[in-house]
Write an enzyme that holds these catalytic residues in place. Structure first.
Site, PDB file in Angstrom:
ATOM      1  N   LYS A  97      -3.492  13.026   3.342  1.00  0.00           N
ATOM      2  CA  LYS A  97      -3.081  12.151   2.323  1.00  0.00           C
ATOM      3  C   LYS A  97      -3.354  10.837   2.674  1.00  0.00           C
ATOM      4  O   LYS A  97      -4.119  10.158   1.183  1.00  0.00           O
ATOM      5  CB  LYS A  97      -1.813  11.985   2.683  1.00  0.00           C
ATOM      6  CG  LYS A  97      -0.913  13.190   2.298  1.00  0.00           C
ATOM      7  CD  LYS A  97       0.812  13.336   2.732  1.00  0.00           C
ATOM      8  CE  LYS A  97       1.551  14.558   2.773  1.00  0.00           C
ATOM      9  NZ  LYS A  97       2.774  14.959   3.489  1.00  0.00           N
ATOM     10  N   GLN A 114       6.581  11.145   6.754  1.00  0.00           N
ATOM     11  CA  GLN A 114       6.474  12.808   6.896  1.00  0.00           C
ATOM     12  C   GLN A 114       7.341  13.706   8.569  1.00  0.00           C
ATOM     13  O   GLN A 114       8.019  13.595   8.905  1.00  0.00           O
ATOM     14  CB  GLN A 114       4.877  13.041   7.850  1.00  0.00           C
ATOM     15  CG  GLN A 114       4.268  13.994   8.338  1.00  0.00           C
ATOM     16  CD  GLN A 114       3.672  14.512   6.698  1.00  0.00           C
ATOM     17  OE1 GLN A 114       3.774  14.404   5.484  1.00  0.00           O
ATOM     18  NE2 GLN A 114       3.778  16.062   6.603  1.00  0.00           N
ATOM     19  N   ASP A 138       7.203  11.040  -2.682  1.00  0.00           N
ATOM     20  CA  ASP A 138       7.917  12.043  -2.579  1.00  0.00           C
ATOM     21  C   ASP A 138       8.879  13.332  -3.318  1.00  0.00           C
ATOM     22  O   ASP A 138       8.942  14.406  -3.193  1.00  0.00           O
ATOM     23  CB  ASP A 138       8.260  12.550  -0.804  1.00  0.00           C
ATOM     24  CG  ASP A 138       7.479  13.198   0.002  1.00  0.00           C
ATOM     25  OD1 ASP A 138       6.493  13.571  -0.092  1.00  0.00           O
ATOM     26  OD2 ASP A 138       7.655  12.497   1.667  1.00  0.00           O
TER      27      ASP A 138
HETATM   28  N1  GUN Z   1       6.163  18.120   5.091  1.00  0.00           N
HETATM   29  C1  GUN Z   1       5.619  19.121   4.862  1.00  0.00           C
HETATM   30  N2  GUN Z   1       6.009  18.864   3.493  1.00  0.00           N
HETATM   31  C2  GUN Z   1       5.949  17.853   3.194  1.00  0.00           C
HETATM   32  C3  GUN Z   1       5.708  16.849   1.794  1.00  0.00           C
HETATM   33  O1  GUN Z   1       5.505  17.034   1.123  1.00  0.00           O
HETATM   34  N3  GUN Z   1       6.182  15.608   2.275  1.00  0.00           N
HETATM   35  C4  GUN Z   1       7.368  15.062   3.387  1.00  0.00           C
HETATM   36  N4  GUN Z   1       7.049  13.790   3.350  1.00  0.00           N
HETATM   37  N5  GUN Z   1       6.644  15.671   4.331  1.00  0.00           N
HETATM   38  C5  GUN Z   1       6.161  17.099   4.886  1.00  0.00           C
END
Ligand code: GUN
Length: 283
Positions: free
Chosen positions: A52, A96, A119
């Site tokens: 990311k 996350q 998100d």
């Molecule tokens: N953990 C696995 N996929 C995601 C996601 O798309 N966003 C977040 N914040 N955590 C994750």
């Protein structure tokens, strides 16, 4: 011959578009900034978080990294979220998941300002999607819609079947397909006669979390099959929820794993970060 939907190519296109939009904002003196919070050092989470941050650097978004110890308290994490919510230089906040067991994930998701929730997990944004208001949309299902649209696949009037009802994929996926005027059926682990339902789908979205579960018996001749699953098999190779080799001769289009839906998630996160500039103004 089925169309193999190229997620890598489509996600690269989307990132290029975001890069142009970011540059246009920069030319107006507007910098976009994403705060990325990771608690602990789960290796899979570290890979996601790094990817990311790399994507941010590529498109020109500034990323702020908060790496918190596994032992951080819920209260301390809430305080950090509150600080980021109130920082006008921060456009988007991403915590996350998963979080350690002593922290209530839902409490953290609800604490993030809905206007910075890139998100799309906050109940406000989930609700906005369900009643057709503007807001952040969960990245993976938003990526599926882009794969379909950019492959010239019509959704309106189609029989769309979603397998899986998770908050992150299945439920928002069904809402997005409905918004595109699909006729949507959501199936799940308690569905009776799954095969009977999936074999009538024009567009089948597999997000059930079982490796190679979907074989040709589940699929209609000429259907479009989108595989959201991602698993590592005994030989450390990646595979999806769909048995790709078994299904590919029967369908008109299919996503591979890897190189299908997975790569779209981060591209859509970049789109949400770009959109955050306008969405922040609604706060
Ligand atoms: N953990 C696995 N996929 C995601 C996601 O798309 N966003 C977040 N914040 N955590 C994750």
């Amino acid at each position: 011959m089925a169309l193999i939907i190229d997620g890598r190519k489509i996600s690269a296109q989307i990132k290029e578009e975001c890069k142009e939009q970011v540059a246009a904002y920069q030319a107006r003196g507007i910098e976009i900034c994403l705060a990325v919070v990771q608690v602990g050092s789960d290796p899979a989470s570290s890979v996601y978080v790094n990817n990311k941050k790399k994507a941010c650097a590529y498109v020109g978004i500034r990323s702020l990294s908060y790496e918190l110890d596994e032992t951080v308290t819920e209260e301390e994490l809430l305080q950090l979220v509150d600080r980021l919510n109130n920082d006008p230089a921060v456009n988007g906040i991403l915590v996350q998941l998963p979080l350690p067991a002593h922290i209530d994930e839902n409490k953290i998701i609800r604490a993030i300002s809905p206007m910075k929730d890139v998100d799309g997990f906050h109940p406000y944004n989930v609700g906005a999607l369900s009643i057709g208001l503007k807001g952040f949309v969960s990245c993976t299902p938003a990526g599926v819609i882009q794969l379909l649209k950019r492959s010239g696949i019509e959704i309106a009037g189609k029989n769309c079947v979603v397998i899986g009802r998770s908050n992150i994929v299945g439920k928002p996926m069904s809402m997005l397909l409905l918004r595109e005027n699909g006729t949507v059926t959501v199936t799940h682990s308690r569905t009776k006669d799954l095969q009977e339902i999936t074999s009538k789908a024009d567009i089948l979205i597999a997000a059930l979390g079982k490796p190679k579960f979907i074989t040709k018996e589940y699929v209609k001749e000429g259907a479009v099959v989108i595989d959201v699953g991602i698993h590592r098999n005994a030989e450390n190779k990646l595979c999806g929820d769909v048995d790709f080799e078994d299904v590919k001769e029967k369908v008109s289009a299919i996503t591979p794993v890897p190189g299908g839906v997975g790569v779209m998630t981060i591209a859509m996160l970049m789109c949400n970060c770009v959109a955050s500039v306008e969405i922040n103004e609604r706060a």
